[in-house]
Scaffold this active site. Structure first.
Site, PDB file in Angstrom:
ATOM      1  N   THR A 238       0.844  -1.199   0.000  1.00  0.00           N
ATOM      2  CA  THR A 238       0.000   0.000   0.000  1.00  0.00           C
ATOM      3  C   THR A 238       0.876   1.244   0.000  1.00  0.00           C
ATOM      4  OG1 THR A 238      -1.718  -1.201   1.156  1.00  0.00           O
ATOM      5  CG2 THR A 238      -1.839   1.201   1.276  1.00  0.00           C
ATOM      6  N   CYS A 328      40.128   8.586  12.266  1.00  0.00           N
ATOM      7  CA  CYS A 328      40.012   7.167  12.555  1.00  0.00           C
ATOM      8  C   CYS A 328      40.057   6.946  14.061  1.00  0.00           C
ATOM      9  CB  CYS A 328      41.194   6.462  11.898  1.00  0.00           C
ATOM     10  SG  CYS A 328      41.262   4.732  12.239  1.00  0.00           S
TER      11      CYS A 328
END
Ligand SMILES: Cc1ncc(COP(=O)(O)O)c(C=O)c1O
Length: 383
Positions: A238, A328
């Protein structure tokens, strides 16, 4: 009270009131299932088809080439997975700086042995090397090419028209993830030799969880999500009725006000570049920030600081919402794959600031002043 400044518009944008107003009737009185044949259903079906026509007209395509999805990720998956399966293409060309919705999908197909995956070289400024792309295109038979229009982390723009022409020369299928540019640049898809582009409404003040894919009528592919006959058998389930209504309204507004907003937002970006360069020695910008770059995104690489890992957190404490792409760190966070691929200095903190029509110059002033505090930059004494 502390200020709250939102500079994370590439992640998502605030919903426009006008968009909400267009959606509201479809959350309340017009609730019929668009697949129902009675009046309630016919009314909501008409709203969905109206939205499709609005979008198709803005992009200069046929409404039959627009399919609603849950957003950018699903659209990317559909284009990539189904083209490769249905058109029996075994070679894909992409870049190492794609969004994970593209990168991980292609990697998955590579691991399953369904494709050989080639990565195009990037130039120093992070742009795709078009000569290398042509070399890859000529190296095998028909390829599937997936290259994003604007990079969501660094903003670099791909010359869509040129890449489309190159792909056409080698009969390649060309998919471009346009999530960051849809609603920010006018696109005439008849003029671009691209087979698939996509959209996520929440990137231009529309609702979350809804988007679309443009599938060029020459591409005959099957659905990714099987179920009912919605979306002309291309996507079962739907429809997200009020989402679709909101998406079309948001795109309409984006096109209506595009020139004004482009000018305003580009002005904000240029201003922030200048302010940062004047205030924080050693600051640089990742990607081609001053060149061919999406005007809503600025990726800043700051000088070394012992607080690199706490950088975004400290900005948040100061009331400034921005996004990573940072140094990092230990553990599972290995830093941004985009910054790594373009050879950015991963030992320095990098932050993506992204702007919208709501961003004001004084918010940039406030942000830069907080950054100066963080880097302990002293005000120049008046002469
Ligand atoms: C370039 C790009 N592609 C795809 C997506 C995924 O879109 P969505 O979250 O709507 O599925 C994003 C969202 O950040 C994006 O920036």
């Amino acid at each position: 009270m502390q200020r709250k400044i939102y500079l994370d518009n590439a992640a998502t944008t605030a919903l426009d009131r006008e968009v909400l107003e267009a959606m509201m009737p479809y959350m309340t009185e017009h609730f019929g299932n668009p697949s129902s044949i009675h009046g309630f259903g016919r009314q909501t079906r008409a709203a969905i088809e109206g939205a499709r026509k609005t979008i198709a007209k803005l992009l200069n395509v046929s409404p039959s080439e627009i399919f609603f999805t849950s957003g950018g990720t699903e659209a990317n998956n559909l284009a990539i997975q189904k083209t490769i399966a249905d058109l029996r293409i075994t070679h894909a060309i992409s870049s190492p700086i794609e969004h994970h919705a593209v990168g991980h999908t292609l990697e998955h197909l590579g691991h399953e042995g369904k494709i050989k995956l080639s990565y195009v070289k990037l130039k120093k400024d992070g742009h795709v090397d078009l000569e290398d792309l042509e070399r890859l295109l000529g190296s095998t038979e028909r390829s599937f090419v997936s290259l994003m229009h604007a990079n969501n982390e660094i903003g670099n723009l791909l010359p869509l028209k040129r890449v489309g022409e190159l792909c056409a020369k080698y009969d390649a299928v060309f998919h471009s993830d346009t999530v960051q540019t849809m609603g920010h640049y006018a696109m005439d898809l008849k003029d671009l030799k691209v087979h698939f582009v996509n959209c996520a409404a929440h990137k231009f003040h529309g609702p979350k969880g809804v988007g679309f894919i443009y599938i060029n009528s020459a591409m005959k592919i099957s659905p990714l999500i099987h179920g009912g006959s919605q979306e002309r058998n291309m996507r079962g389930g739907t429809e997200n009725l009020y989402g679709i209504v909101g998406l079309a309204k948001a795109l309409e507004i984006a096109y209506r006000d595009m020139k004004e907003h482009q000018q305003h937002i580009q002005g904000i970006k240029t201003y922030m570049i200048e302010q940062l360069e004047n205030s924080i020695p050693g600051v640089i910008f990742n990607g081609d920030a001053k060149g061919s770059s999406l005007y809503t995104v600025l990726n800043v690489c700051f000088p070394h600081t012992p607080q690199a890992e706490m950088f975004l957190f400290n900005l948040d404490i100061a009331g400034i919402a921005a996004s990573g792409g940072s140094a990092c760190t230990s553990g599972s966070n290995v830093g941004s794959h985009v910054l790594r691929a373009i050879g950015a200095d991963m030992t320095r903190p990098s932050v993506r600031f992204s702007f919208s029509k709501h961003t004001a110059k004084d918010e940039i002033d406030y942000t830069v002043s907080k950054l100066k505090d963080m880097f302990k930059v002293k005000e120049k004494a008046n002469p």
